[in-house]
Scaffold this motif. Structure first.
Motif, PDB file in Angstrom:
ATOM      1  N   HIS A 479      11.706  -4.563  13.555  1.00  0.00           N
ATOM      2  CA  HIS A 479      12.527  -3.939  12.521  1.00  0.00           C
ATOM      3  C   HIS A 479      12.201  -2.456  12.348  1.00  0.00           C
ATOM      4  O   HIS A 479      13.100  -1.633  12.155  1.00  0.00           O
ATOM      5  CB  HIS A 479      12.324  -4.678  11.204  1.00  0.00           C
ATOM      6  CG  HIS A 479      12.484  -6.161  11.333  1.00  0.00           C
ATOM      7  ND1 HIS A 479      13.594  -6.747  11.907  1.00  0.00           N
ATOM      8  CD2 HIS A 479      11.663  -7.188  10.972  1.00  0.00           C
ATOM      9  CE1 HIS A 479      13.453  -8.065  11.883  1.00  0.00           C
ATOM     10  NE2 HIS A 479      12.287  -8.356  11.329  1.00  0.00           N
ATOM     11  N   GLN A 507      10.031  -8.041   4.337  1.00  0.00           N
ATOM     12  CA  GLN A 507      10.316  -6.954   5.265  1.00  0.00           C
ATOM     13  C   GLN A 507      11.349  -5.992   4.685  1.00  0.00           C
ATOM     14  O   GLN A 507      11.262  -4.776   4.886  1.00  0.00           O
ATOM     15  CB  GLN A 507      10.788  -7.532   6.593  1.00  0.00           C
ATOM     16  CG  GLN A 507       9.715  -8.375   7.273  1.00  0.00           C
ATOM     17  CD  GLN A 507      10.229  -9.073   8.511  1.00  0.00           C
ATOM     18  OE1 GLN A 507      11.398  -8.916   8.873  1.00  0.00           O
ATOM     19  NE2 GLN A 507       9.372  -9.854   9.144  1.00  0.00           N
ATOM     20  N   ASN A 511      10.497  -1.974   4.087  1.00  0.00           N
ATOM     21  CA  ASN A 511      11.314  -0.956   4.758  1.00  0.00           C
ATOM     22  C   ASN A 511      12.068  -0.093   3.758  1.00  0.00           C
ATOM     23  O   ASN A 511      12.300   1.094   4.026  1.00  0.00           O
ATOM     24  CB  ASN A 511      12.291  -1.629   5.725  1.00  0.00           C
ATOM     25  CG  ASN A 511      11.628  -2.046   7.021  1.00  0.00           C
ATOM     26  OD1 ASN A 511      11.234  -1.204   7.822  1.00  0.00           O
ATOM     27  ND2 ASN A 511      11.480  -3.346   7.222  1.00  0.00           N
TER      28      ASN A 511
END
Length: 906
Positions: A479, A507, A511
């Motif tokens: 990612h 995640q 991010n």
């Protein structure tokens, strides 16, 4: 059909004459008259050991015609004659047992098919000792089934009949199926012995001469070899196999350890008196001749101890010893026969290291010749054994990039590539601009990925293949790399935001913290929407029905820095959070308060300003803001209502009054004293001091403050006069009424105190007189009724000095103590409790000093403690000798008798 003349010839065997060590190295001489021979179990019959120790025994009286030595058992089967004529006998010998010094003969039976006298042509025995086949010159085959070493456990039957002599027999075992190959001069047939009625198949219509057939080992699928004058044929039980064109009149065929040995008669005439025979050893797998030489009149060739032994008519014994594999390979290397060397190494079961070295040498040979395509194919076969850098250095030249790419691809397919190899392969693809190969490499199935994905992404990104790098990152769930490329290289902010919205919660949260500022700068609205989802009820926006269970949403306070340059979106985000979750973190409320105060400070429209003021106050009243931060924010933006609310909420009453003092709001100062003066009385003193320092005309405020101070006696008059002395505008008229009222109340208090003093003196004198009377005069009890039940007194009765009388049974039933009057006990206890309380507070020094410090009138505090006896000198009262009481003890006894009356029994 393989052409014999096309096969290469080598000398892979060393020929030497066998020497007799006992005869000083002379040639070993075979016995005279050898008619049959065989080998196995470490012997060459006649029982010749490896050390050339020759032994023998007499098996037949006339001659031996056939011998068969089993390989897995020390059993010897022989055919010979004991009497003249055609009457061959079969004898089975157990070589492990002795009978009078000779091997034990376990079985003897005549070899006569159908009672017809005929000669035996060939013999074969199965290694499991359950089958024995005997071929005859009249075309018959006799099969013995059962234990061949015993007569009782076997039976003999005629298996085959014909007119052509039997020239070859061989048993083949495949699993549980047993076959018998039968060769004649005209045919080749196969019998299946594991099936009833023994069915047979005719494999060919031509046969072979005597001793010209053999059976290969299991590595060659146990095929039956038949050597004719023109060709050599190989047979399976149900069909004919390959054929090899080896011309010449065959005399002998033998198979041993993968080699086919053929002895044939030399085709041209020799002047030598002896007949010349050509012995040739063939490697059928690798298609070459391993050895070929001429011998004089060969009797037989035997295989034992890893070598071939050649028996000649002149009684000489020759040994053909095979060279070791490495020597054979070196011979092939010298002739650059690398393909043949590889095949030979495989047939010799050479290990992978040895094969890899052959592939390397072959690759080097082709590379020097300029055949780079062929060389790289050989180098590919060394993967796993040869260091890849050896090959890579050779092909780093740009002209060899195709070969280098092929090698690196093979290296990745075998999962032996490291990060550098992946980098090099991708660079090769990019330099070749081979997008199809590049896509094939990165889009292979996940189970076929043999490279470091992260390294591949880096190389593709560096080479400018951003779409390929993005595909690889998305497919393998890297990612961070996907977002880095989308945001930094492709500038595709909306796609990056969509990708984050599809990630799992953890995640997506990490991010957004990393790339939130960038996304907010370019797509603020969409970013704000995603953050709202992330901090409330986040679920990945996938097409699948899987929904992550979310135990807790993200902390909105951690995303506030993302909105650094976007106050409008930040305000919308924070207002959404407090609306959805009233228990949002304090940082959310603090930041929203700051935004609202900024708007309030810059707003010019009175109506809007009032609305913003109420909104800010509502946040302060929610009790979700941090007090210190909120107070600083209100002070920074000069938000008066908020500052005063927080002061009041924190009970900072002095700060409230000081705030009004700083803003010279005289009425507010007095109002603050009225509202909070009961909690902090010092506010009135501070207010008086504040107005006293003002040069403005504050007489009305001073009068109001003085009135409250006077009514509550908060300050000594002298301190009031000293405080107002600092004000040049305050005249005596300001405090005239205060002083007059103060003096009048002091006078009234003095008069009241003097009256009470006189009253207490009179009461004290009365009590002293009563005590004296009780001590010096008789007490007459004239009560006629019980003070408890109000019934006439009857004996026994109890009288107290206080004047109360009781029936004794009433006193015992209702009194708590017989020493005290029940009627006077409640009042006496109040007095005693007061005395004990004073005694307990006598040592409370800290409490005394604290009261003295906080009180406006210290004299009253000291007077109170004087009354409690805090400052009295401690005197220890003891009885003088002789039981006489001293004068100092008299007053104490009077007090005691007054409070605790003595019980009298009448």
């Amino acid at each position: 059909m393989a052409a014999f003349l096309q096969w290469r010839r080598f000398v892979f065997f060393d020929k030497e004459t066998v020497k007799d060590q006992s005869e000083n190295g002379k040639n070993f001489q075979l016995p005279v008259g050898i008619s049959a021979c065989d080998s196995g179990r470490g012997h060459i019959i006649w029982f010749l050991t490896r050390s050339l120790q020759l032994s023998s025994f007499q098996a037949y009286k006339l001659r031996v015609t056939h011998l068969y030595q089993l390989k897995q058992h020390n059993i010897l089967v022989s055919v010979g004659q004991d009497e003249p004529g055609i009457n061959p006998l079969v004898k089975v010998w157990n070589l492990d047992k002795k009978d009078s010094g000779s091997p034990l003969c376990t079985r003897i039976f005549p070899a006569i098919p159908g009672n017809k006298p005929t000669e035996v042509s060939c013999l074969s025995v199965h290694e499991n000792l359950n089958f024995m086949a005997i071929g005859f010159t009249d075309g018959s085959v006799v099969l013995t089934k059962g234990d061949i070493t015993r007569d009782r456990h076997s039976k003999t039957l005629s298996l085959h009949e014909g007119n052509c002599p039997i020239t070859g027999l061989a048993f083949r075992q495949a699993g549980k199926v047993t076959h018998l190959f039968v060769a004649t001069l005209e045919k080749v047939q196969c019998y299946t012995l594991s099936v009833k009625e023994y069915p047979r198949i005719e494999l060919d219509t031509h046969g072979c001469a005597l001793r010209c057939s053999a059976l290969t080992d299991p590595s060659q699928d146990s095929q039956f070899i038949v050597a004719g004058d023109e060709c050599v044929y190989l047979y399976q039980p149900d069909e004919r196999g390959p054929c090899f064109a080896f011309d010449g009149h065959k005399l002998l065929t033998h198979w041993h350890r993968g080699y086919l040995l053929i002895v044939l008669k030399e085709s041209f005439r020799q002047t030598s008196p002896t007949e010349k025979h050509i012995l040739t050893i063939y490697d059928l797998d690798n298609k070459f001749i391993a050895y070929s030489a001429a011998f004089d009149d060969v009797i037989d060739v035997l295989a034992e101890w890893g070598s071939f032994y050649v028996l000649t008519r002149d009684k000489t014994l020759y040994m053909l010893q095979e060279k070791d594999t490495q020597t054979k390979l070196e011979m092939l290397f010298k002739k650059n026969l690398f393909v043949m060397a590889i095949n030979l190494a495989k047939s010799q079961h050479l290990d992978n290291d040895g094969l890899s070295e052959i592939f390397r040498q072959y690759g080097d040979h082709l590379y020097v010749k300029g055949d780079h395509d062929g060389a790289i194919q050989q180098y590919i076969r060394t993967i796993g054994k040869l260091e890849p850098s050896y090959v890579i250095r050779k092909f780093l030249d740009a002209q060899r990039i195709h070969n280098l790419t092929a090698y690196l691809q093979a290296l990745h397919r075998q999962s032996l590539a490291n990060a550098d190899h992946t980098t090099l392969l991708l660079n090769c693809y990019t330099k070749l601009k081979d997008s199809s190969k590049l896509e094939e490499f990165i889009k292979s199935n996940e189970s076929e990925v043999h490279f470091d994905v992260e390294i591949a992404i880096k190389v593709l990104r560096q080479a400018g293949y951003h779409s390929h790098a993005v595909f690889l990152a998305e497919r393998h769930m890297h990612h961070e790399w996907y977002l880095k490329i989308q945001l930094e290289d492709l500038k595709n902010y909306q796609e990056a935001l969509r990708y984050i919205g599809r990630l799992p919660f953890d995640q997506a949260e990490s991010n957004m913290k990393r790339y939130g500022k960038t996304l907010m700068h370019h797509v603020p609205e969409s970013t704000t929407i995603l953050l709202k989802r992330l901090c409330t009820d986040y679920h990945p926006s996938k097409d699948s029905t899987d929904r992550d269970s979310l135990d807790r949403p993200a902390n909105p306070e951690e995303f506030i820095p993302v909105f650094a340059n976007n106050p409008r979106e930040l305000r919308a985000f924070l207002e959404h959070m407090i609306k959805v979750d009233p228990f949002s973190p304090e940082g959310v409320y603090d930041t929203l308060l700051e935004l609202r105060l900024q708007d309030w400070a810059h707003e010019q429209d009175p109506g809007v300003k009032t609305s913003l003021q109420e909104a800010a106050l509502s946040l302060l009243r929610s009790d979700n803001t941090v007090f210190d931060k909120a107070l600083v924010l209100c002070q920074m933006h000069n938000f008066k209502e908020g500052v005063l609310y927080l002061y009041e909420k924190g009970k900072l009453f002095q700060q409230i009054m000081h705030y009004h003092m700083q803003n010279e709001e005289y009425g507010k100062v007095v109002e603050a004293c009225k509202r909070y003066g009961d909690s902090e009385v010092c506010l009135w003193e501070q207010a008086l001091g504040y107005f006293a320092r003002k040069e403005d005309n504050c007489k009305a405020y001073i009068s109001e403050v003085l009135q409250h101070i006077d009514e509550n006696n908060l300050m000594p008059p002298l301190l009031v006069v000293q405080t107002l002395a600092h004000n040049s505008t305050a005249s005596l008229s300001v405090i005239k009424d205060y002083l007059i009222n103060k003096l009048e109340r002091e006078t009234q208090q003095i008069e009241e105190d003097e009256r009470k003093i006189q009253q207490y003196r009179e009461e004290t004198a009365h009590l002293r007189a009563e005590i004296q009377e009780l001590k010096t005069c008789a007490k007459i009890f004239q009560k006629t009724k019980c003070s408890m039940c109000n019934s006439p007194l009857e004996l026994p009765s109890v009288h107290f000095l206080c004047g109360h009388s009781f029936h004794q049974h009433c006193l015992e039933s209702f009194a708590e103590s017989e020493a005290e009057c029940p009627t006077c006990t409640p009042e006496n206890r109040k007095v005693m409790d007061m005395l004990r309380a004073q005694d307990q507070k006598r040592d409370l020094h800290d409490h005394f000093h604290r009261q003295l410090k906080c009180s406006n009138d210290g004299f009253s505090v000291i007077a109170d403690y004087f009354g409690r006896g805090v400052f009295n000198k401690l005197t220890l009262i003891t009885d003088p000798p002789g039981g006489k009481s001293g004068a100092g003890n008299l007053e104490a006894e009077f007090s005691r008798d007054l409070l605790i009356n003595t019980k009298r029994n009448v």
